[in-house]
Design a protein around this motif. Sequence first.
Motif, PDB file in Angstrom:
ATOM      1  N   VAL A 406      52.919  41.028   1.379  1.00  0.00           N
ATOM      2  CA  VAL A 406      53.566  40.321   0.279  1.00  0.00           C
ATOM      3  C   VAL A 406      53.067  38.880   0.334  1.00  0.00           C
ATOM      4  O   VAL A 406      53.236  38.189   1.352  1.00  0.00           O
ATOM      5  CB  VAL A 406      55.096  40.363   0.407  1.00  0.00           C
ATOM      6  CG1 VAL A 406      55.746  39.532  -0.705  1.00  0.00           C
ATOM      7  CG2 VAL A 406      55.601  41.802   0.351  1.00  0.00           C
ATOM      8  N   HIS A 407      52.431  38.442  -0.743  1.00  0.00           N
ATOM      9  CA  HIS A 407      51.867  37.096  -0.808  1.00  0.00           C
ATOM     10  C   HIS A 407      52.817  36.208  -1.612  1.00  0.00           C
ATOM     11  O   HIS A 407      53.188  36.558  -2.741  1.00  0.00           O
ATOM     12  CB  HIS A 407      50.492  37.125  -1.475  1.00  0.00           C
ATOM     13  CG  HIS A 407      49.491  37.971  -0.753  1.00  0.00           C
ATOM     14  ND1 HIS A 407      49.459  39.351  -0.870  1.00  0.00           N
ATOM     15  CD2 HIS A 407      48.494  37.642   0.100  1.00  0.00           C
ATOM     16  CE1 HIS A 407      48.474  39.828  -0.122  1.00  0.00           C
ATOM     17  NE2 HIS A 407      47.884  38.821   0.477  1.00  0.00           N
ATOM     18  N   ILE A 408      53.193  35.079  -1.055  1.00  0.00           N
ATOM     19  CA  ILE A 408      54.175  34.188  -1.679  1.00  0.00           C
ATOM     20  C   ILE A 408      53.520  32.838  -1.950  1.00  0.00           C
ATOM     21  O   ILE A 408      52.960  32.211  -1.040  1.00  0.00           O
ATOM     22  CB  ILE A 408      55.405  34.017  -0.777  1.00  0.00           C
ATOM     23  CG1 ILE A 408      56.094  35.374  -0.564  1.00  0.00           C
ATOM     24  CG2 ILE A 408      56.386  33.020  -1.388  1.00  0.00           C
ATOM     25  CD1 ILE A 408      57.211  35.348   0.453  1.00  0.00           C
ATOM     26  N   GLY A 409      53.590  32.420  -3.200  1.00  0.00           N
ATOM     27  CA  GLY A 409      53.077  31.113  -3.592  1.00  0.00           C
ATOM     28  C   GLY A 409      54.226  30.144  -3.811  1.00  0.00           C
ATOM     29  O   GLY A 409      55.142  30.422  -4.590  1.00  0.00           O
ATOM     30  N   LEU A 410      54.204  29.029  -3.118  1.00  0.00           N
ATOM     31  CA  LEU A 410      55.224  27.988  -3.250  1.00  0.00           C
ATOM     32  C   LEU A 410      54.651  26.835  -4.056  1.00  0.00           C
ATOM     33  O   LEU A 410      53.569  26.327  -3.736  1.00  0.00           O
ATOM     34  CB  LEU A 410      55.646  27.466  -1.871  1.00  0.00           C
ATOM     35  CG  LEU A 410      56.058  28.512  -0.823  1.00  0.00           C
ATOM     36  CD1 LEU A 410      56.269  27.838   0.532  1.00  0.00           C
ATOM     37  CD2 LEU A 410      57.315  29.243  -1.261  1.00  0.00           C
ATOM     38  N   GLN A 411      55.335  26.431  -5.104  1.00  0.00           N
ATOM     39  CA  GLN A 411      54.941  25.245  -5.863  1.00  0.00           C
ATOM     40  C   GLN A 411      56.092  24.248  -5.823  1.00  0.00           C
ATOM     41  O   GLN A 411      57.238  24.614  -6.127  1.00  0.00           O
ATOM     42  CB  GLN A 411      54.576  25.565  -7.305  1.00  0.00           C
ATOM     43  CG  GLN A 411      54.146  24.310  -8.056  1.00  0.00           C
ATOM     44  CD  GLN A 411      53.548  24.558  -9.430  1.00  0.00           C
ATOM     45  OE1 GLN A 411      53.047  23.637 -10.054  1.00  0.00           O
ATOM     46  NE2 GLN A 411      53.587  25.781  -9.918  1.00  0.00           N
ATOM     47  N   MET A 412      55.773  22.988  -5.461  1.00  0.00           N
ATOM     48  CA  MET A 412      56.817  21.987  -5.279  1.00  0.00           C
ATOM     49  C   MET A 412      56.472  20.697  -6.015  1.00  0.00           C
ATOM     50  O   MET A 412      55.304  20.383  -6.234  1.00  0.00           O
ATOM     51  CB  MET A 412      57.002  21.684  -3.786  1.00  0.00           C
ATOM     52  CG  MET A 412      57.390  22.893  -2.961  1.00  0.00           C
ATOM     53  SD  MET A 412      57.717  22.437  -1.245  1.00  0.00           S
ATOM     54  CE  MET A 412      58.239  24.016  -0.596  1.00  0.00           C
ATOM     55  N   ASN A 413      57.521  20.003  -6.375  1.00  0.00           N
ATOM     56  CA  ASN A 413      57.409  18.664  -6.943  1.00  0.00           C
ATOM     57  C   ASN A 413      56.924  17.727  -5.832  1.00  0.00           C
ATOM     58  O   ASN A 413      57.613  17.510  -4.845  1.00  0.00           O
ATOM     59  CB  ASN A 413      58.785  18.246  -7.469  1.00  0.00           C
ATOM     60  CG  ASN A 413      58.805  16.870  -8.078  1.00  0.00           C
ATOM     61  OD1 ASN A 413      58.219  15.930  -7.551  1.00  0.00           O
ATOM     62  ND2 ASN A 413      59.502  16.736  -9.197  1.00  0.00           N
ATOM     63  N   GLY A 414      55.711  17.185  -5.990  1.00  0.00           N
ATOM     64  CA  GLY A 414      55.096  16.414  -4.926  1.00  0.00           C
ATOM     65  C   GLY A 414      55.808  15.118  -4.598  1.00  0.00           C
ATOM     66  O   GLY A 414      55.733  14.641  -3.464  1.00  0.00           O
ATOM     67  N   ASP A 415      56.513  14.532  -5.561  1.00  0.00           N
ATOM     68  CA  ASP A 415      57.248  13.298  -5.291  1.00  0.00           C
ATOM     69  C   ASP A 415      58.573  13.558  -4.596  1.00  0.00           C
ATOM     70  O   ASP A 415      59.103  12.689  -3.903  1.00  0.00           O
ATOM     71  CB  ASP A 415      57.497  12.542  -6.597  1.00  0.00           C
ATOM     72  CG  ASP A 415      56.235  11.886  -7.125  1.00  0.00           C
ATOM     73  OD1 ASP A 415      55.274  11.746  -6.341  1.00  0.00           O
ATOM     74  OD2 ASP A 415      56.199  11.532  -8.320  1.00  0.00           O
TER      75      ASP A 415
END
Length: 439
Positions: A406-415
Amino acid sequence: MAGRQLSGLDVAFLCLEGESTPMHMGAAVIFQPDAPVDPHRVADLLAGRARRIPRLRQRFRSSLFPPGGMTWMEDPEFDPRRHIHVHRLTGFYADDPLATHAAEWMEQPLPMDRPLWDLHVVTGLADGRFALLLKLHHAFTDGAGAFAVAAGLLDELPITRMLIEAADRPADPRSPLAALRDGVVEAVSQAGENAAIASAVLRAARPYPFSPLGAPDSASRRLGFVRLPLADIRTIRGTHGGTPNDVVLAVLAGALREWMINRGQRPDARTLRALIPVSMRAREGGWGANQLSGYLCDLPVHLDDPVRRLREIRWSMNRNKAAGPQRGAGALPVLADRLPPGLHRLATKVAGKAAGALFDTVITNVPLPKLDLTLDGARLCEIYPFVPLAPRHAVGIAAATYADHVHIGLQMNGDAVSDTGSLRDAVLKSAAALYERSI
């Protein structure tokens, strides 16, 4: 295909677009070639294949009818090489050079004056691997439709042509007047259902402060990659029940609990709620760039016991499924799809700022077929999807099951988030804790 009308939900995603709120999805796809790869040859191959996919040649333009509406039209200046770029990693001192480059790439909004997609061929990975970074605007398609489009860029399989044809069915032959007439009839018949969804949304909205994971909008992004053995997910499911998606949600709930504690936040201060997109393609049939509904799932981050977290999520998701994807506050995408485009142009961007009143994060599971996929003969070995960050959200999570992981991509607010390592490690720790209770 010329002149295909954008749906209400497609228009809503375009109206949410902004420099600090880009509404594109993404994926980092990693390949293992048998011999050193020539990235320019791969780029040429991709350009040739993109040229043959009708959806990738289209851009949107405003239409006079219906008011505020938009249509997909063939781009007369289409050149696939404007969308395809080659990059070699040089960030040797970065924790993860591919994630660092992909984050900078995800930060950039797609140009609105051309077809809404972008590709990077990235070399310089360990063991001779290379990556394909694919970016598609959410107005262009949803996660399930994205694979149908992307399949045409990979080496052809018997199913590939079927997927492309399904994504490019002929446009609606009805005249604008007939479409309006049928739309009015349909709107009247759905009025009660729409009112029920709207009422559920109002009841589900929470008072200020909206979200423990809230953050001011920012153009900066950080990405993280996590891979979990599928055998472990199956072991957990075999012991405690539920679906594979329930298990993944339980793992992520535990990770978010750990991450919040590490950030000095109390996980028992208030409920953490996830919007879980649900594909409607199989139910609705026919063509549509976005065919989505959703469920709202309360993530039991207040619970320390990983098995209890899984049980709570099973109960919540079973209740959602029993009600169906066209009921409840999670069905907000269904309501958005039924609203006129002119209303979206007036109100959607403002309404989007209140997303935190309804949910704290988006967690999506992208369906992938059980196929051995290749690009120019190189074996696809890892694929990490990314969901757009909702306005004023700090984290968005996407998962995809391929091969044995299971491949999980995390995207976050960089600030708002200094690095992805803490949450990435928390996912692994949460999965290990649940697995240990399953053997």
